[in-house]
Design a protein around this motif. Structure first.
Motif, PDB file in Angstrom:
ATOM      1  N   VAL A  47       0.864  -1.182   0.000  1.00  0.00           N
ATOM      2  CA  VAL A  47       0.000   0.000   0.000  1.00  0.00           C
ATOM      3  C   VAL A  47       0.901   1.232   0.000  1.00  0.00           C
ATOM      4  CG1 VAL A  47      -1.939   1.186   1.073  1.00  0.00           C
ATOM      5  CG2 VAL A  47      -1.694  -1.284   1.358  1.00  0.00           C
ATOM      6  N   ARG A  48       0.916   1.906  -1.127  1.00  0.00           N
ATOM      7  CA  ARG A  48       1.711   3.137  -1.227  1.00  0.00           C
ATOM      8  C   ARG A  48       0.870   4.289  -0.669  1.00  0.00           C
ATOM      9  NH1 ARG A  48       5.994   2.674  -5.138  1.00  0.00           N
ATOM     10  NH2 ARG A  48       5.896   0.709  -6.282  1.00  0.00           N
ATOM     11  N   LEU A  49       1.417   4.993   0.287  1.00  0.00           N
ATOM     12  CA  LEU A  49       0.653   5.977   1.052  1.00  0.00           C
ATOM     13  C   LEU A  49       0.872   7.392   0.521  1.00  0.00           C
ATOM     14  CD1 LEU A  49       1.674   4.659   4.573  1.00  0.00           C
ATOM     15  CD2 LEU A  49      -0.419   4.099   3.321  1.00  0.00           C
ATOM     16  N   ALA A  50      -0.060   8.262   0.868  1.00  0.00           N
ATOM     17  CA  ALA A  50       0.140   9.692   0.635  1.00  0.00           C
ATOM     18  C   ALA A  50       0.875  10.310   1.827  1.00  0.00           C
ATOM     19  CB  ALA A  50      -1.203  10.392   0.423  1.00  0.00           C
ATOM     20  N   LYS A  51       0.596   9.785   3.028  1.00  0.00           N
ATOM     21  CA  LYS A  51       1.259  10.266   4.238  1.00  0.00           C
ATOM     22  C   LYS A  51       1.378   9.075   5.197  1.00  0.00           C
ATOM     23  CE  LYS A  51       1.092  13.977   7.650  1.00  0.00           C
ATOM     24  NZ  LYS A  51       0.324  15.096   8.191  1.00  0.00           N
ATOM     25  N   GLU A  52       2.464   9.043   5.921  1.00  0.00           N
ATOM     26  CA  GLU A  52       2.788   7.846   6.692  1.00  0.00           C
ATOM     27  C   GLU A  52       1.749   7.505   7.750  1.00  0.00           C
ATOM     28  OE1 GLU A  52       4.792  10.306   5.989  1.00  0.00           O
ATOM     29  OE2 GLU A  52       6.670   9.529   5.139  1.00  0.00           O
ATOM     30  N   GLU A  53       1.069   8.502   8.307  1.00  0.00           N
ATOM     31  CA  GLU A  53       0.120   8.221   9.381  1.00  0.00           C
ATOM     32  C   GLU A  53      -1.005   7.290   8.919  1.00  0.00           C
ATOM     33  OE1 GLU A  53      -2.111  11.521  10.918  1.00  0.00           O
ATOM     34  OE2 GLU A  53      -2.332  10.617  12.898  1.00  0.00           O
ATOM     35  N   GLU A  54      -1.334   7.343   7.635  1.00  0.00           N
ATOM     36  CA  GLU A  54      -2.340   6.414   7.106  1.00  0.00           C
ATOM     37  C   GLU A  54      -1.964   4.971   7.425  1.00  0.00           C
ATOM     38  OE1 GLU A  54      -3.477   6.947   2.844  1.00  0.00           O
ATOM     39  OE2 GLU A  54      -2.031   8.560   2.966  1.00  0.00           O
ATOM     40  N   GLY A  55      -0.678   4.695   7.439  1.00  0.00           N
ATOM     41  CA  GLY A  55      -0.204   3.334   7.654  1.00  0.00           C
ATOM     42  C   GLY A  55      -0.614   2.773   9.008  1.00  0.00           C
ATOM     43  N   VAL A  67      -4.054 -10.304   9.624  1.00  0.00           N
ATOM     44  CA  VAL A  67      -2.957 -10.252   8.654  1.00  0.00           C
ATOM     45  C   VAL A  67      -1.776  -9.511   9.282  1.00  0.00           C
ATOM     46  CG1 VAL A  67      -2.244  -9.236   6.442  1.00  0.00           C
ATOM     47  CG2 VAL A  67      -4.462 -10.383   6.644  1.00  0.00           C
ATOM     48  N   LYS A  68      -0.593 -10.122   9.197  1.00  0.00           N
ATOM     49  CA  LYS A  68       0.596  -9.467   9.745  1.00  0.00           C
ATOM     50  C   LYS A  68       1.090  -8.418   8.753  1.00  0.00           C
ATOM     51  CE  LYS A  68       2.389 -13.072  12.797  1.00  0.00           C
ATOM     52  NZ  LYS A  68       1.133 -13.760  13.003  1.00  0.00           N
ATOM     53  N   SER A  69       1.460  -7.262   9.293  1.00  0.00           N
ATOM     54  CA  SER A  69       1.867  -6.160   8.418  1.00  0.00           C
ATOM     55  C   SER A  69       3.148  -5.515   8.931  1.00  0.00           C
ATOM     56  CB  SER A  69       0.756  -5.099   8.355  1.00  0.00           C
ATOM     57  OG  SER A  69       0.675  -4.394   9.571  1.00  0.00           O
ATOM     58  N   ALA A  70       3.736  -4.708   8.069  1.00  0.00           N
ATOM     59  CA  ALA A  70       4.894  -3.895   8.448  1.00  0.00           C
ATOM     60  C   ALA A  70       4.741  -2.530   7.806  1.00  0.00           C
ATOM     61  CB  ALA A  70       6.197  -4.546   7.980  1.00  0.00           C
ATOM     62  N   MET A  71       5.318  -1.525   8.451  1.00  0.00           N
ATOM     63  CA  MET A  71       5.269  -0.154   7.940  1.00  0.00           C
ATOM     64  C   MET A  71       6.694   0.278   7.588  1.00  0.00           C
ATOM     65  SD  MET A  71       2.814   1.193  11.032  1.00  0.00           S
ATOM     66  CE  MET A  71       2.785   2.927  10.582  1.00  0.00           C
ATOM     67  N   LEU A  72       6.865   0.750   6.366  1.00  0.00           N
ATOM     68  CA  LEU A  72       8.168   1.251   5.920  1.00  0.00           C
ATOM     69  C   LEU A  72       8.104   2.758   5.827  1.00  0.00           C
ATOM     70  CD1 LEU A  72       9.205  -0.999   2.900  1.00  0.00           C
ATOM     71  CD2 LEU A  72      10.044  -1.100   5.245  1.00  0.00           C
ATOM     72  N   GLY A  77       8.822  10.451   8.415  1.00  0.00           N
ATOM     73  CA  GLY A  77       7.487   9.855   8.330  1.00  0.00           C
ATOM     74  C   GLY A  77       6.997   9.382   9.685  1.00  0.00           C
ATOM     75  N   PHE A  78       7.923   8.898  10.491  1.00  0.00           N
ATOM     76  CA  PHE A  78       7.566   8.572  11.877  1.00  0.00           C
ATOM     77  C   PHE A  78       7.085   9.825  12.605  1.00  0.00           C
ATOM     78  CE2 PHE A  78       9.413   8.733  16.234  1.00  0.00           C
ATOM     79  CZ  PHE A  78       8.461   7.938  16.861  1.00  0.00           C
ATOM     80  N   LEU A  79       7.794  10.925  12.403  1.00  0.00           N
ATOM     81  CA  LEU A  79       7.355  12.179  13.046  1.00  0.00           C
ATOM     82  C   LEU A  79       5.941  12.539  12.589  1.00  0.00           C
ATOM     83  CD1 LEU A  79      10.521  14.494  12.747  1.00  0.00           C
ATOM     84  CD2 LEU A  79       9.995  12.786  14.480  1.00  0.00           C
ATOM     85  N   VAL A 119      16.188  14.029  16.712  1.00  0.00           N
ATOM     86  CA  VAL A 119      15.070  13.849  17.653  1.00  0.00           C
ATOM     87  C   VAL A 119      14.453  12.445  17.617  1.00  0.00           C
ATOM     88  CG1 VAL A 119      14.477  16.298  17.589  1.00  0.00           C
ATOM     89  CG2 VAL A 119      13.332  14.739  16.011  1.00  0.00           C
ATOM     90  N   THR A 120      14.883  11.608  16.664  1.00  0.00           N
ATOM     91  CA  THR A 120      14.185  10.336  16.461  1.00  0.00           C
ATOM     92  C   THR A 120      14.204   9.461  17.706  1.00  0.00           C
ATOM     93  OG1 THR A 120      14.649  10.394  14.101  1.00  0.00           O
ATOM     94  CG2 THR A 120      14.122   8.237  15.050  1.00  0.00           C
ATOM     95  N   GLU A 121      15.390   9.203  18.252  1.00  0.00           N
ATOM     96  CA  GLU A 121      15.458   8.274  19.393  1.00  0.00           C
ATOM     97  C   GLU A 121      14.835   8.856  20.650  1.00  0.00           C
ATOM     98  OE1 GLU A 121      18.973   5.643  19.909  1.00  0.00           O
ATOM     99  OE2 GLU A 121      19.720   6.762  18.161  1.00  0.00           O
ATOM    100  N   SER A 122      15.016  10.163  20.851  1.00  0.00           N
ATOM    101  CA  SER A 122      14.429  10.736  22.069  1.00  0.00           C
ATOM    102  C   SER A 122      12.910  10.675  22.007  1.00  0.00           C
ATOM    103  CB  SER A 122      14.926  12.159  22.305  1.00  0.00           C
ATOM    104  OG  SER A 122      14.641  12.974  21.195  1.00  0.00           O
ATOM    105  N   LEU A 123      12.356  10.825  20.786  1.00  0.00           N
ATOM    106  CA  LEU A 123      10.897  10.710  20.669  1.00  0.00           C
ATOM    107  C   LEU A 123      10.447   9.271  20.888  1.00  0.00           C
ATOM    108  CD1 LEU A 123      10.195  13.149  17.735  1.00  0.00           C
ATOM    109  CD2 LEU A 123       9.212  13.272  20.023  1.00  0.00           C
TER     110      LEU A 123
END
Lengths: 170, 192
Positions: A47-55, A67-72, A77-79, A119-123
């Motif tokens: 599923v190709r997203l427009a914005k990561e939060e959709e995932g 169904v097992k899933s993963a988010m790339l 995008g995590f932010l 900021v990634t790890e601190s978040l």
């Protein structure tokens, strides 16, 4: 483009071995081969997203369906996904397997990636999201399996940070 | 047109669907008609009800999925329309109750009262069938036809900005979530 095809294949094969059948993704440089592999695999729903939060919603739907899933995604995008993670995945105890390319760390040449790296790890820590690193091909499979196992037993999001040493060849 | 009357009109059809609602008035009104284990109420994460429906629809292609969305919620995640349109699962019906208001958080007006056309956005996003309805009769017909059609459909239902006096029910969020998943898993058992 010196993104490692070999490492991408190791990651993709590990996800398949963990019975991941749905991957949501938003392209970024380090993820191009992984996304292409998912696209080429008839057993994988990409599923190709427009914005990561959709995932977050898509993975929740897949979880309800069994169904097992993963988010790339990239760390930016995590932010962009934080509200969805907190007010859906945390609130409703939804397991998420997030594979996050960790841009903006040592070796980063793109100025625009550098703030996200700070900021990634601190978040992740402040959100109490368990995380680990994928930096060597020889432990990718084990670590992905361990991450998925924890996500499913604890019913919460977990993160694996994809590191430059694994993803980039130069 | 009242959202509650719309929900009453399609309540029998929901029995054979998996239904995902947004937070607030929509969730409370559907529950007031009688909760069922195939209803999931996303009581936060505005914008992600449609994404949840897409994840369900892609994972369970034989199962009808209906999302009961709202104007405030879909405006927070308009990209979801393009993602749904890209994969256009035939088993997904996307209802948007458009009351031109963020009713559940204080009644502030949304842009749909000032010209933003959600049917037009859905169509231009590539949703194969998009329509707007203004009467309960048309709404009931539109939902029934969409469920029978096997084509991704967005139905914008123009409703009044009114709702129940309260939104909290005695169904806990986690109870709802675990019951919903268990219900879906029970559909997969051989012989069930």
């Amino acid at each position: 483009m010196p993104v490692s095809v070999a490492s991408s294949k190791v990651i993709f094969d590990a996800l398949k071995k963990c019975d991941v059948r749905l991957m949501s993704a938003l392209p970024e440089t380090w993820l191009v081969h992984l996304i292409r592999m998912a696209d080429d695999d008839p057993e994988m729903i990409l599923v190709r997203l427009a914005k990561e939060e959709e995932g977050v919603g898509i993975s929740a739907g897949a979880h309800f369906a069994g169904v097992k899933s993963a988010m790339l995604m990239q760390n930016h995008g995590f932010l962009a996904s934080i509200n969805g993670i907190v007010s859906f995945a945390h609130l409703y105890k939804i397991p998420l397997l997030m594979l996050i390319s960790y841009r903006g760390t040592f070796g980063e040449r793109d100025p625009w990636q550098t703030q996200g790296g700070n900021v990634t790890e601190s978040l992740l820590r402040s959100m109490s999201i368990p995380y680990s690193f994928l930096d060597r091909a020889d432990n990718v499979e084990k670590r992905i399996r361990q991450a998925q196992t924890l996500a499913e037993s604890s019913l919460q999001p977990v993160a694996l940070l994809l590191m430059r040493d694994l993803m980039w060849e130069e | 047109m009242l959202r509650l009357d719309c929900l009453k009109a399609i309540y029998p059809e929901l029995e054979n669907c998996l239904a995902v609602t947004i937070m607030g008035a929509t969730a409370a009104e559907l529950q007031s008609l009688g909760h069922r284990p195939n209803f999931f109420y996303l009581q936060h994460a505005m914008g992600l009800a449609s994404s949840t429906g897409l994840g369900l629809a892609l994972s369970l292609p034989e199962q009808k999925i209906i999302v009961l969305d709202g104007d405030g919620s879909i405006l927070m995640n308009l990209g979801s329309l393009s993602t749904m349109a890209r994969y256009r699962p035939a088993n997904l019906v996307h209802v948007v109750f458009d009351n031109e208001s963020l009713l559940s958080v204080g009644g502030f007006p949304t842009a749909t009262g000032k010209g933003t056309d959600l049917e037009g956005i859905a169509r231009a996003s590539g949703i194969p069938k998009a329509l707007t309805v203004r009467t309960v009769e048309d709404f009931g017909t539109a939902v029934k036809e969409a469920l029978a059609r096997s084509q991704l459909t967005t139905i914008v239902a123009k409703v009044e900005a009114t709702g129940p006096s309260g939104y909290v029910t005695d169904l806990s969020l986690l109870e709802n979530r675990f019951q919903f998943r268990r219900y879906i898993q029970s559909l997969k058992r051989p012989g069930s």
